[in-house]
Design a protein around this motif. Structure first.
Motif, short mmCIF file in Angstrom:
data_model
loop_
_atom_site.label_atom_id
_atom_site.label_comp_id
_atom_site.label_asym_id
_atom_site.label_seq_id
_atom_site.Cartn_x
_atom_site.Cartn_y
_atom_site.Cartn_z
N UNK B 168 -6.39 25.63 3.78
CA UNK B 168 -6.13 24.40 3.02
C UNK B 168 -4.64 24.25 2.76
N UNK B 169 -4.28 23.03 2.37
CA UNK B 169 -2.88 22.71 2.07
C UNK B 169 -2.79 22.10 0.68
N UNK B 170 -1.66 22.29 0.06
CA UNK B 170 -1.40 21.66 -1.24
C UNK B 170 -0.19 20.74 -1.08
N UNK B 171 -0.36 19.48 -1.42
CA UNK B 171 0.73 18.50 -1.39
C UNK B 171 1.05 18.12 -2.83
N UNK B 172 2.32 18.29 -3.22
CA UNK B 172 2.69 18.00 -4.61
C UNK B 172 2.98 16.50 -4.79
N UNK B 173 2.11 15.69 -4.25
CA UNK B 173 2.37 14.25 -4.16
C UNK B 173 2.45 13.58 -5.53
N UNK B 174 1.43 13.78 -6.34
CA UNK B 174 1.42 13.12 -7.64
C UNK B 174 2.55 13.58 -8.54
N UNK B 175 2.80 14.87 -8.57
CA UNK B 175 3.85 15.37 -9.46
C UNK B 175 5.23 14.97 -8.96
N UNK B 176 5.43 14.95 -7.64
CA UNK B 176 6.71 14.52 -7.09
C UNK B 176 6.95 13.05 -7.38
N UNK B 177 5.90 12.24 -7.28
CA UNK B 177 6.05 10.83 -7.62
C UNK B 177 6.55 10.67 -9.06
N UNK B 178 5.91 11.39 -9.98
CA UNK B 178 6.33 11.29 -11.38
C UNK B 178 7.76 11.75 -11.60
N UNK B 179 8.14 12.84 -10.94
CA UNK B 179 9.50 13.36 -11.12
C UNK B 179 10.54 12.39 -10.55
N UNK B 180 10.23 11.78 -9.40
CA UNK B 180 11.18 10.83 -8.79
C UNK B 180 11.29 9.56 -9.63
N UNK B 181 10.15 9.07 -10.11
CA UNK B 181 10.16 7.84 -10.89
C UNK B 181 10.84 8.03 -12.24
N UNK B 182 10.56 9.15 -12.88
CA UNK B 182 11.03 9.33 -14.26
C UNK B 182 12.38 10.04 -14.35
N UNK B 183 12.82 10.71 -13.29
CA UNK B 183 14.00 11.55 -13.43
C UNK B 183 14.99 11.43 -12.29
N UNK B 184 14.94 10.31 -11.51
CA UNK B 184 16.00 10.07 -10.52
C UNK B 184 16.42 8.61 -10.61
N UNK B 185 17.42 8.27 -9.82
CA UNK B 185 17.95 6.90 -9.81
C UNK B 185 16.88 5.89 -9.40
N UNK B 186 15.84 6.34 -8.69
CA UNK B 186 14.81 5.40 -8.21
C UNK B 186 14.11 4.69 -9.37
N UNK B 187 13.94 5.39 -10.49
CA UNK B 187 13.26 4.78 -11.61
C UNK B 187 14.09 3.70 -12.30
N UNK B 188 15.41 3.75 -12.11
CA UNK B 188 16.28 2.84 -12.88
C UNK B 188 16.13 1.38 -12.49
N UNK B 189 15.69 1.13 -11.26
CA UNK B 189 15.51 -0.27 -10.84
C UNK B 189 14.05 -0.68 -10.85
N UNK B 190 13.17 0.21 -11.35
CA UNK B 190 11.73 -0.10 -11.37
C UNK B 190 11.30 -0.69 -12.70
N UNK B 191 10.30 -1.58 -12.62
CA UNK B 191 9.58 -2.01 -13.80
C UNK B 191 8.11 -1.68 -13.57
#
Lengths: 321, 321
Positions: B168-191
């Motif tokens: 099996x494989x583990x993809x940190x998809x959900x947690x990476x999404x949260x980290x990118x949205x809440x803690x990188x420049x990507x979140x700054x232009x999002x609503x």
């Protein structure tokens, strides 16, 4: 004593670096400040400029001033609209936008570069460093094309040919590393280490490089599981994760190159950035067969001087050795 | 009225879900609690267990109790050491570790599964859901093998064959999404948007799926630049980024399959998870040519019941339709 010929500003999001440049292109003096454009109060550009360059201008009131970086963004001092790829120094010069500082001095703001397409890309400041690299290394002017990497929070990789930036990519490697370390489960089993662990770093690079894995979102979880199985200590995990991400960046770049029958191993390649980070990239590039990735020094001030000279703001640029 | 035959606990990091199960395998009652193992004070397992299941046990003091999930980790109530792949239900039963609750009831804790290798993988709780899916769908027992996906913070994809989890494989998809949205420049232009934007989501999936890009670290930056060029509104950017990451997950899975001459399009595939998230994955899978990814309902309680029955703790499992 050599007379100053130009004040050159590298004015980014989090910092401002100013150079007092002689007519031979060398820096006579530098000033560093934390007055990045995101840290300034409203109307703070003039004050930051005055604090950083006021003494130079008091002594030499007629010095021309050129600036590159986020200072020319929509959130900057004045907006210098993007120039589109393919972009040469002539296009940057033509795109310069002027702003008059409180003391009456004109600041010439260099535009950034935009590449349109399915995955648009933008840069502000790096384009000037890239032309600084071109000015300091004649081998990069070859028509076969060169690849210039600027590691960092948002790493840039630019394809240059015939003195123009043809296209480029942005990899959010540094910022993603920080977000994963500080805001996901991966950080919980990590301890910071005072000395870099090259072996763990290269293990991460090799894991990303080798075939057989299902991509970055899966490989990063091994930072944790290699700890659970006793194969990576808490102190080794940060360097391993860093190696993984830089390895994925280079793998992605290599896959882009493969589609045009090229490889990192066969490319003329240069790095621009701080020495420690460029050393890490050089070690990672070696795992991809690339052993000729020199760091270009003084690319920022040389680029600013070259653009100023081409704009008629300073005497013609001295070609560096 | 049908008599209860088992208390089954799905006890993870952030929540506890308890099922009162009848002898035909159906749930007579459920209790949900936020008493995940990372939220408990020292010694808090007994109290959380009592609060959740005490009334059931007062009424039926001799009910057997089975639990799966992080409750069996080193930070859990009792550690149930990992069983290694390939792992069948028999191995999970053999690996059960008992802990006696304050009221004298024995709780049977199901072990997780470990896959060793260059990229080790671990799961706790998902193995039980996977056996629940196998019990409810005879077509997954085929010797040709099936692929079972469990979307979420850490998405799992398991290859099962002959009733065993092979790898099996583990993809940190959900947690990476949260980290990118809440803690990188990507979140700054999002609503945030109150309604999902399927078009933007699929645009992200397609971008990740299509060849020509240099990997996830580069494609994610387009969340920002497509905003700069006016092609994605602030409200569309979160769904686009979500689509990108899920698309990269499926692309990675497809590349693993390609090495064994298989594709997502040709695989027998099932999903386990909440309906909204499984719907997103189903839409993304369709872009990879896979149109037969049903969601398996009740996998958790069926898995717990099946393991309990195989362990002799409950009557033999009823095969669901």
């Amino acid at each position: 004593m050599t007379q100053p010929a130009l004040i050159a500003l590298d004015w980014g999001t989090t910092s401002l670096r100013a150079y007092l440049i002689a007519s031979d292109g060398s820096a006579l003096d530098t000033r560093a400040s934390s007055a990045g454009i995101m840290k300034l109060p409203a109307g703070g550009f003039d004050q930051a400029f005055e604090e950083t360059c006021g003494a130079w201008l008091d002594a030499h009131p007629r010095l021309p001033v050129v600036a590159a970086g986020m200072v020319g963004s929509a959130q900057g001092w004045v907006e210098a609209p993007y120039v589109e790829t393919p972009a040469g120094a002539d296009a940057l010069v033509a795109g310069i936008v002027k702003v008059t500082a409180a003391r009456g001095v004109i600041v010439h703001v260099v535009p950034g570069v935009l590449e349109r397409g399915t995955l648009p890309n933008v840069m502000r400041g790096e384009e000037t460093q890239i032309f600084g690299a071109l000015a300091s290394d004649a081998s990069l002017d070859a028509t076969s094309g060169a690849l210039i990497g600027l590691p960092g929070t948002h790493a840039k990789w630019a394809f240059v040919r015939d003195g123009r930036i043809e296209r480029f990519y942005t990899f959010m490697t540094g910022e993603t590393f920080g977000a994963l370390r500080d805001h996901t489960i991966l950080g919980r089993t990590m301890h910071p280490s005072s000395t870099p662990d090259q072996t763990s770093f290269l293990r991460g690079v090799d894991t990303a490089h080798d075939a057989g894995h299902p991509g970055l979102l899966a490989t990063i979880f091994s930072t944790r599981t290699l700890g659970l199985t006793g194969e990576l200590s808490a102190e080794q995990q940060p360097d391993y994760l860093s190696g993984l991400l830089i390895g994925h960046e280079l793998r992605g770049l290599n896959e882009v190159l493969a589609r045009e029958q090229a490889t990192l191993a066969g490319k003329t390649l240069r790095l621009i950035g701080n020495d420690a980070l460029c050393d890490r990239y050089r070690a990672a590039l070696a795992r991809f067969g690339c052993h000729d990735a020199k760091t270009v020094a003084h690319a920022t001030e040389r680029g600013l001087y070259g653009i100023a000279a081409q704009a008629g703001l300073a005497t013609s640029p001295a070609r560096a050795a």
